[in-house]
Design an enzyme around this catalytic site. Structure first.
Site, short mmCIF file in Angstrom:
data_model
loop_
_atom_site.label_atom_id
_atom_site.label_comp_id
_atom_site.label_asym_id
_atom_site.label_seq_id
_atom_site.Cartn_x
_atom_site.Cartn_y
_atom_site.Cartn_z
N GLU A 1 -6.54 -8.21 -4.20
CA GLU A 1 -7.47 -7.84 -3.08
C GLU A 1 -8.36 -8.88 -2.42
O GLU A 1 -8.74 -8.53 -1.23
CB GLU A 1 -8.10 -6.61 -3.52
CG GLU A 1 -8.27 -5.44 -2.35
CD GLU A 1 -6.91 -4.66 -2.09
OE1 GLU A 1 -6.57 -5.11 -0.69
OE2 GLU A 1 -6.32 -4.23 -2.91
N GLY B 1 -0.58 -2.99 6.00
CA GLY B 1 -1.67 -3.87 6.56
C GLY B 1 -2.32 -3.75 7.47
O GLY B 1 -2.51 -2.46 7.76
N ASP C 1 -8.25 -10.15 1.07
CA ASP C 1 -8.50 -9.74 2.30
C ASP C 1 -9.63 -10.29 2.79
O ASP C 1 -9.97 -9.84 4.04
CB ASP C 1 -8.65 -8.08 2.17
CG ASP C 1 -7.33 -7.44 2.14
OD1 ASP C 1 -6.16 -7.94 2.47
OD2 ASP C 1 -7.04 -6.05 1.86
N THR D 1 0.78 -1.22 0.01
CA THR D 1 -0.11 0.06 -0.02
C THR D 1 0.67 1.24 -0.03
O THR D 1 2.19 1.44 0.11
CB THR D 1 -1.07 -0.11 1.17
OG1 THR D 1 -1.79 -1.18 1.22
CG2 THR D 1 -1.85 1.03 1.20
#
Length: 599
Positions: free
Chosen positions: A457, A506, A460, A420
């Site tokens: 993604e 995270g 997640d 990120t």
């Protein structure tokens, strides 16, 4: 024939690299040294590459505007927009377009993002959800083997299975529609020119490519770009990306090509081409994608209002819970070096993470007790658990007040990893943006199309959909957005912003952001001191302490208080702006390559 051009040039030192990029902006020497992640996590996607001082250790100060971004080229692109009268939203769009080129492992067109925006003229805070969505063909068993057991993490990540519908291009367009002043096409042009002309590979990117070479080699297009001729790109290499330039050029004309045209078809084909791990993304999924404007989640803290992104992000709720739980205690008097401060913060974090694990997910699919989780009476009762002299022996979720929400959920066990990037911007009119952007794991799914990486993604989500006969709130469902820990935050006092903050990392993002707010508001640190101060993060019982000899006394004291401790590199990327009566102050995390620029 290789699909990308990667042209080698003579090697240069990392310091020379930054000096060349900054074009007159001065920061301290950058001396990369790879640090192996310790074994606390089973995987470590975006490893530490350096801790380097930023300038003289003081914040960058300015009077008109400020940008703090994770790469010098992206910072310059945003600064040029602000310098010519562009809005904070315009600058964030330019920064994101450049980050997708020069920091491709962390964010880009193939991922998603959350935005918290303050509009100076109206005094309103708006949040935009550009999170990726699960394909409509996905089921709760997406990441389970034939016997029902969860897949291994990287077995699920690498390939098309983990790819959700990208949201970042649509989010960029929505930001421009709502708050943009500059010409849309002009905001993408610097990244287009840099992609065509080439950019000098940064020390961090080179280190990460080297560390992940085996996974990057799985997809032939990805390998051709990052491992030309089988050799990982290196610091100082001139890297060109004409396909990215082409994609951005098409995006200059609007979203149609990306979400329903040639680029959309290329994305779907790439997701489904993997023989061993194909995905489910379809053209219908891309065509149906929408950015959602959601209510900001705001928590009071010491006379301030700490505002951030609500579900599907757990960031604002969990940061807000931590701050409210410690508010009854005098952290200012205790100080930053006192183990009692960290006992309170650590156990408050554990209580908040227990609630997070049970209740927080995409509120479009799960009837969440969002208001109840920040209810004053509920948190006052939870805070009483901290009135003790030792660490909590056990931590369980609470029972927040709720209306429609069913609380009969099983605890989640999703693994959210520290990739990120974060963007903090204040423009000349006082508008502010806090934007956290991601492709999830470092290098995402390792599938590359159109010069950008696709996200992973969907990992997640919880790999298990049911535990002990109860459903998991964050299970995979068609069209659902996976829970996130991204915590873009704007702190207000008397309705005006005083702090713009956020970080990658995270699920540790939550701890990084809470620590930075406490360091600034309680302990009086300036923003550069706050972001550079050592990290101590406790999510599930073990205190992660940053590898730093200065923390040895605290580690011993925390152990005496009953905590298990673990020393490891903690790779945040905090970018913070303080708005003071004297002007703007910017702080960039020394753990990454970001800088602050202001005038």
């Amino acid at each position: 024939m290789a699909l990308f051009s990667s042209t080698r040039v003579s090697r240069q030192s990392p310091l020379g690299y930054l000096a060349k990029l900054l074009l007159g902006v001065t920061i301290g020497a950058f001396m990369p040294q790879a640090h192996a992640e310790q074994a606390a996590d089973s995987v470590a996607p975006e490893i530490a590459s350096a801790i380097a001082a930023k300038g003289d250790g003081n914040p960058v100060k300015s009077k008109k505007w400020m940008v703090v971004v994770a790469n010098p080229l992206a910072a310059k692109a945003a600064a040029d927009v602000l310098r010519t009268g562009g809005s904070a939203a315009d600058a964030a769009i330019a920064a994101q377009a450049m980050l997708g080129l020069v920091e491709p492992q962390s964010s880009g067109l193939g991922g998603g993002a959350f935005v918290v925006h303050y509009e100076a003229a109206s005094g309103t805070v708006t949040t935009l959800d550009g999170r990726e969505t699960a394909p409509m063909a996905a089921t709760p068993k997406l990441f389970q083997k034939a016997d029902g057991d969860p897949m291994g993490f990287f077995d699920a990540v690498v390939g098309g299975r983990s790819v959700g519908t990208p949201g970042t291009p649509a989010l960029m367009a929505k930001m421009h529609e709502k708050w943009g002043r500059s010409d849309w096409a002009s905001l993408l042009q610097p990244a287009i020119e840099t992609a065509n002309n080439g950019f000098s590979v940064s020390p961090r990117l080179a280190t990460l490519v080297q560390s992940d070479a085996a996974r990057l080699s799985v997809d032939p297009v990805t390998a051709a770009y990052f491992l030309p001729g089988g050799t990982p790109i290196q610091t100082g290499d001139l890297l060109k990306n004409p396909d990215y330039a082409k994609t951005l050029t098409q995006l200059q004309s609007g979203l149609q090509d990306f979400y329903s045209g040639t680029t959309a078809k290329t994305i779907v084909a790439a997701v489904r081409r993997s023989a061993t791990n194909p995905g489910l993304l379809s053209l219908d999924d891309l065509a149906a994608y929408t950015v959602k404007e959601r209510d900001a989640v705001c928590a009071p803290y010491r006379g301030h209002s700490v505002c951030g992104m609500g579900p599907p992000s757990s960031g604002a709720l969990t940061v807000g819970q931590i701050l409210r739980l410690v508010e009854p205690f005098d952290l200012a008097a205790l100080g930053a070096k006192n183990a009692e401060s960290w006992r309170l913060i650590g156990d408050a974090s554990r209580l908040a993470f227990a609630d997070r694990g049970r209740y927080m997910a995409d509120s479009d699919f799960v009837k969440m007790p969002t208001k109840g989780l920040l209810d004053t009476n509920y948190l006052a009762q939870r805070a009483k658990l901290l009135k003790r002299t030792k660490a909590l022996e056990t931590v369980t979720p609470g029972e927040p007040p709720h209306d429609r929400a069913s609380l009969d959920w099983a605890d989640d066990e999703s693994l959210e990893l520290p990739s990120t990037s974060h963007i903090s911007i204040v423009d000349g009119d006082g508008n502010a943006i806090s934007m956290t952007t991601t492709i999830e794991n470092g290098f995402g799914s390792r599938v590359m199309v159109g010069g950008f990486l696709l996200n992973n993604e969907l990992t997640d989500f919880s790999f298990r959909d049911v535990r002990d006969g109860k459903p998991v709130a964050n299970r995979v469902e068609p069209g659902k957005r996976p829970r996130s820990s991204m915590a873009p935050t704007i702190v207000l006092k008397e309705g005006r912003p005083v702090l713009v903050v956020g970080s990658p990392g995270g699920s540790r993002i939550i701890g990084y952001v809470a620590k930075t707010i406490i360091s600034h508001l309680d302990w009086g640190m300036n923003v550069q001191e706050a972001v550079a101060s050592p990290h101590l993060v406790n999510r599930f019982g073990t205190f992660d302490l940053e590898t730093n000899p200065a923390l040895d006394p605290l580690a011993a004291d925390l152990t005496a208080l009953g905590f298990k401790t673990n020393r490891r590199a903690l790779t945040s990327g905090l970018h913070v702006i303080a708005l003071t009566p004297q002007g703007l102050e910017g702080g960039a995390d020394p753990r990454r390559e970001g800088i602050a620029i202001g005038e």
